[in-house]
Design a protein around this motif. Sequence first.
Motif, PDB file in Angstrom:
ATOM      1  N   ASP A  79      49.355 -20.019 -93.825  1.00  0.00           N
ATOM      2  CA  ASP A  79      48.029 -20.481 -94.177  1.00  0.00           C
ATOM      3  C   ASP A  79      47.172 -19.289 -94.593  1.00  0.00           C
ATOM      4  O   ASP A  79      47.014 -18.348 -93.835  1.00  0.00           O
ATOM      5  N   ASP A  80      46.586 -19.328 -95.798  1.00  0.00           N
ATOM      6  CA  ASP A  80      45.807 -18.147 -96.202  1.00  0.00           C
ATOM      7  C   ASP A  80      44.380 -18.170 -95.644  1.00  0.00           C
ATOM      8  O   ASP A  80      43.597 -17.282 -95.896  1.00  0.00           O
ATOM      9  N   GLN A  81      44.054 -19.224 -94.888  1.00  0.00           N
ATOM     10  CA  GLN A  81      42.751 -19.202 -94.212  1.00  0.00           C
ATOM     11  C   GLN A  81      42.706 -18.069 -93.185  1.00  0.00           C
ATOM     12  O   GLN A  81      41.666 -17.492 -92.918  1.00  0.00           O
ATOM     13  N   SER A  82      43.872 -17.781 -92.629  1.00  0.00           N
ATOM     14  CA  SER A  82      43.926 -16.749 -91.594  1.00  0.00           C
ATOM     15  C   SER A  82      44.323 -15.405 -92.204  1.00  0.00           C
ATOM     16  O   SER A  82      45.035 -14.632 -91.594  1.00  0.00           O
ATOM     17  N   PHE A  83      43.876 -15.183 -93.442  1.00  0.00           N
ATOM     18  CA  PHE A  83      44.241 -13.986 -94.195  1.00  0.00           C
ATOM     19  C   PHE A  83      44.151 -12.696 -93.372  1.00  0.00           C
ATOM     20  O   PHE A  83      45.076 -11.901 -93.335  1.00  0.00           O
ATOM     21  N   ASP A  84      43.019 -12.540 -92.680  1.00  0.00           N
ATOM     22  CA  ASP A  84      42.818 -11.313 -91.890  1.00  0.00           C
ATOM     23  C   ASP A  84      43.824 -11.189 -90.762  1.00  0.00           C
ATOM     24  O   ASP A  84      44.157 -10.084 -90.345  1.00  0.00           O
ATOM     25  N   GLY A  85      44.248 -12.351 -90.297  1.00  0.00           N
ATOM     26  CA  GLY A  85      45.155 -12.315 -89.152  1.00  0.00           C
ATOM     27  C   GLY A  85      46.611 -12.155 -89.538  1.00  0.00           C
ATOM     28  O   GLY A  85      47.489 -12.120 -88.680  1.00  0.00           O
ATOM     29  N   LEU A  86      46.893 -12.064 -90.853  1.00  0.00           N
ATOM     30  CA  LEU A  86      48.289 -12.088 -91.287  1.00  0.00           C
ATOM     31  C   LEU A  86      49.076 -10.870 -90.821  1.00  0.00           C
ATOM     32  O   LEU A  86      50.229 -10.999 -90.407  1.00  0.00           O
ATOM     33  N   ILE A  87      48.469  -9.704 -90.895  1.00  0.00           N
ATOM     34  CA  ILE A  87      49.217  -8.504 -90.506  1.00  0.00           C
ATOM     35  C   ILE A  87      49.541  -8.508 -89.009  1.00  0.00           C
ATOM     36  O   ILE A  87      50.705  -8.336 -88.636  1.00  0.00           O
ATOM     37  N   PRO A  88      48.541  -8.772 -88.144  1.00  0.00           N
ATOM     38  CA  PRO A  88      48.880  -8.855 -86.718  1.00  0.00           C
ATOM     39  C   PRO A  88      49.926  -9.935 -86.420  1.00  0.00           C
ATOM     40  O   PRO A  88      50.829  -9.728 -85.613  1.00  0.00           O
ATOM     41  N   TRP A  89      49.809 -11.074 -87.112  1.00  0.00           N
ATOM     42  CA  TRP A  89      50.775 -12.156 -86.908  1.00  0.00           C
ATOM     43  C   TRP A  89      52.190 -11.678 -87.270  1.00  0.00           C
ATOM     44  O   TRP A  89      53.146 -11.883 -86.521  1.00  0.00           O
ATOM     45  N   ALA A  90      52.300 -11.011 -88.425  1.00  0.00           N
ATOM     46  CA  ALA A  90      53.613 -10.548 -88.878  1.00  0.00           C
ATOM     47  C   ALA A  90      54.168  -9.482 -87.926  1.00  0.00           C
ATOM     48  O   ALA A  90      55.364  -9.495 -87.596  1.00  0.00           O
ATOM     49  N   GLU A  91      53.302  -8.600 -87.493  1.00  0.00           N
ATOM     50  CA  GLU A  91      53.762  -7.556 -86.564  1.00  0.00           C
ATOM     51  C   GLU A  91      54.264  -8.175 -85.267  1.00  0.00           C
ATOM     52  O   GLU A  91      55.259  -7.728 -84.691  1.00  0.00           O
ATOM     53  N   LYS A  92      53.599  -9.244 -84.868  1.00  0.00           N
ATOM     54  CA  LYS A  92      54.030  -9.918 -83.634  1.00  0.00           C
ATOM     55  C   LYS A  92      55.416 -10.552 -83.830  1.00  0.00           C
ATOM     56  O   LYS A  92      56.286 -10.448 -82.955  1.00  0.00           O
ATOM     57  N   GLN A  93      55.633 -11.194 -84.991  1.00  0.00           N
ATOM     58  CA  GLN A  93      56.943 -11.804 -85.264  1.00  0.00           C
ATOM     59  C   GLN A  93      58.038 -10.740 -85.206  1.00  0.00           C
ATOM     60  O   GLN A  93      59.100 -10.939 -84.628  1.00  0.00           O
ATOM     61  N   GLN A  94      57.752  -9.642 -85.828  1.00  0.00           N
ATOM     62  CA  GLN A  94      58.722  -8.555 -85.889  1.00  0.00           C
ATOM     63  C   GLN A  94      59.073  -8.055 -84.492  1.00  0.00           C
ATOM     64  O   GLN A  94      60.236  -7.847 -84.160  1.00  0.00           O
ATOM     65  N   GLN A  95      58.023  -7.927 -83.647  1.00  0.00           N
ATOM     66  CA  GLN A  95      58.253  -7.430 -82.283  1.00  0.00           C
ATOM     67  C   GLN A  95      59.026  -8.442 -81.443  1.00  0.00           C
ATOM     68  O   GLN A  95      59.904  -8.075 -80.659  1.00  0.00           O
ATOM     69  N   ILE A  96      58.700  -9.729 -81.622  1.00  0.00           N
ATOM     70  CA  ILE A  96      59.398 -10.773 -80.847  1.00  0.00           C
ATOM     71  C   ILE A  96      60.894 -10.740 -81.168  1.00  0.00           C
ATOM     72  O   ILE A  96      61.748 -10.796 -80.278  1.00  0.00           O
ATOM     73  N   ILE A  97      61.215 -10.612 -82.467  1.00  0.00           N
ATOM     74  CA  ILE A  97      62.624 -10.601 -82.867  1.00  0.00           C
ATOM     75  C   ILE A  97      63.318  -9.351 -82.329  1.00  0.00           C
ATOM     76  O   ILE A  97      64.456  -9.405 -81.854  1.00  0.00           O
ATOM     77  N   LYS A  98      62.611  -8.262 -82.372  1.00  0.00           N
ATOM     78  CA  LYS A  98      63.174  -7.009 -81.863  1.00  0.00           C
ATOM     79  C   LYS A  98      63.475  -7.137 -80.369  1.00  0.00           C
ATOM     80  O   LYS A  98      64.522  -6.721 -79.886  1.00  0.00           O
ATOM     81  N   GLN A  99      62.530  -7.767 -79.662  1.00  0.00           N
ATOM     82  CA  GLN A  99      62.694  -7.858 -78.209  1.00  0.00           C
ATOM     83  C   GLN A  99      63.753  -8.900 -77.810  1.00  0.00           C
ATOM     84  O   GLN A  99      64.583  -8.646 -76.954  1.00  0.00           O
ATOM     85  N   HIS A 100      63.714 -10.075 -78.468  1.00  0.00           N
ATOM     86  CA  HIS A 100      64.559 -11.173 -78.006  1.00  0.00           C
ATOM     87  C   HIS A 100      65.962 -11.140 -78.588  1.00  0.00           C
ATOM     88  O   HIS A 100      66.898 -11.655 -77.982  1.00  0.00           O
ATOM     89  N   VAL A 101      66.127 -10.601 -79.791  1.00  0.00           N
ATOM     90  CA  VAL A 101      67.471 -10.527 -80.378  1.00  0.00           C
ATOM     91  C   VAL A 101      67.919  -9.073 -80.510  1.00  0.00           C
ATOM     92  O   VAL A 101      69.083  -8.766 -80.301  1.00  0.00           O
ATOM     93  N   GLY A 102      66.987  -8.198 -80.854  1.00  0.00           N
ATOM     94  CA  GLY A 102      67.343  -6.782 -80.966  1.00  0.00           C
ATOM     95  C   GLY A 102      67.612  -6.333 -82.386  1.00  0.00           C
ATOM     96  O   GLY A 102      68.099  -5.235 -82.619  1.00  0.00           O
ATOM     97  N   ILE A 103      67.307  -7.213 -83.351  1.00  0.00           N
ATOM     98  CA  ILE A 103      67.544  -6.889 -84.760  1.00  0.00           C
ATOM     99  C   ILE A 103      66.220  -6.463 -85.402  1.00  0.00           C
ATOM    100  O   ILE A 103      65.227  -7.177 -85.285  1.00  0.00           O
ATOM    101  N   PRO A 104      66.181  -5.316 -86.070  1.00  0.00           N
ATOM    102  CA  PRO A 104      64.948  -4.911 -86.759  1.00  0.00           C
ATOM    103  C   PRO A 104      64.764  -5.680 -88.064  1.00  0.00           C
ATOM    104  O   PRO A 104      65.725  -5.859 -88.824  1.00  0.00           O
ATOM    105  N   VAL A 105      63.543  -6.159 -88.314  1.00  0.00           N
ATOM    106  CA  VAL A 105      63.258  -6.857 -89.575  1.00  0.00           C
ATOM    107  C   VAL A 105      62.041  -6.233 -90.245  1.00  0.00           C
ATOM    108  O   VAL A 105      61.227  -5.588 -89.593  1.00  0.00           O
ATOM    109  N   SER A 106      61.960  -6.430 -91.574  1.00  0.00           N
ATOM    110  CA  SER A 106      60.768  -6.058 -92.328  1.00  0.00           C
ATOM    111  C   SER A 106      60.150  -7.321 -92.899  1.00  0.00           C
ATOM    112  O   SER A 106      60.872  -8.255 -93.270  1.00  0.00           O
ATOM    113  N   ILE A 107      58.821  -7.344 -92.971  1.00  0.00           N
ATOM    114  CA  ILE A 107      58.129  -8.541 -93.450  1.00  0.00           C
ATOM    115  C   ILE A 107      57.185  -8.156 -94.586  1.00  0.00           C
ATOM    116  O   ILE A 107      56.333  -7.283 -94.431  1.00  0.00           O
TER     117      ILE A 107
END
Length: 417
Positions: free
Chosen positions: A108-136
Amino acid sequence: MFALVDANNFYASCERLFRPDLAGKPIIVLSNNDGCVVARSNEAKALGIDMAIPYFKVKQCCYQHQVHVFSSNYTLYGDLSARVMTLLEMGCPNIEVYSIDEAFLQVDDQSFDGLIPWAEKQQQIIKQHVGIPVSIGIGKTKTLAKVANHIAKTILRQPVCLLDQPEQWLSRIPVDEVWGIGKRWGRKLQALGIINAQQLANTPYDYLRKHFNVVLARTALELQGQSCLALEAMSEPKKNIVASKSFGQKQIDFTPIAQALSTHCARACEKLRTQSGVANYLHVSLKTNRFSDQLQYHPHMGIKLPIATDDSRMVIAYAKKILGCLYKPGFKYHKVGVMLGDIHPRVFKQNSLLSSSQPMSQDSEPLMAMLDQINRRYGRHQIYLAAMGMQKQTWKMQSNRKSPAYTTCWQSLAKVY
DNA sequence: TCTGGGGTCCTAGGACCC
DNA sequence: TCTGGGGTCCTAGGACCC
């Protein structure tokens, strides 16, 4: 807005996940038959090992620099991929799984400002729960999200890149790095003076339509920020199903080739049944090694099946008939393959008007269902068709450096001492 | 001198993607 | 010695229809 999530060096990262001793060490993963390099850790890239290069060309280099070499282990990669995708779906339900290591998310682009923190959170969750590094990478269109991902990985070297001002970046991106531009078109565009992504974005639609095709013209629009490619959340059933593999050793005789072909047919039919389809078209191809200087022979033939089917026995029977037409003694064969085509949902299966005898039709469905059920439960090839061969099989592929199926097999669970 | 207009389907080949 | 496997879409040309 679209986000493209792409795992870094995915296969190499999967191998390292269960081998913490390999942290910081160079790793490569080979294609089937241990043929080519298909994944490299950053350390291996730094040694100058190219993507898709035949392994024998870098074998010496790998030995010298103690590169850890793995055969591909698709059971492992598939399982880890599914875990990554599940987590992503929890973070954003609008997801298109684009390949084993990539997914598009529509956000949703309404949350434009929140996109970077949201993406960083996704990346960290995947790193923690699976252990695979991703780029977004995030952008207004799928193509811009791809560009953003490229920038994150290769220029910024950060996990997340939001491309909110594409014009500031596009002139730095070579045109053949753009998603949808391959080697051929890259060369042709460069010859026309279109060197970078910004120049492609500026090229008029009609010009591209005339000199190339509608696909490339759309890519240019996407670079301008005009979305032409929608998120495809539902994966469509396959229109063609291919199963083919190079032989572990070159084959001369008909029988082992027929066994390999039968094995491929069984696998293709299994895939066909999982999508509840039936095939009307069957194509078989046989090849000698195109890199060899020996006499080449690449026959192939397709037939329309008398009745649409998903029955491995029927497909094997027809495929072997075709192989009988194609096979000629005196060649060193390298590969055999089968393609099922003209696929329709089984519920629309059309029976024959004229032929009353439809062999195998009575027991086919329950028998094939039972075959699949047993093999799913007790492991692949627990039961199989005799046509696939029962002796030692020299056509089977080489896979000498395969890691254990850490996550899908009880016997392969990692032991901790 | 003069020979219509508007379609569909199929196939092969070429391009691309991971 | 040794070079992967599995897909999609588009276009042009030919054959056919009324």
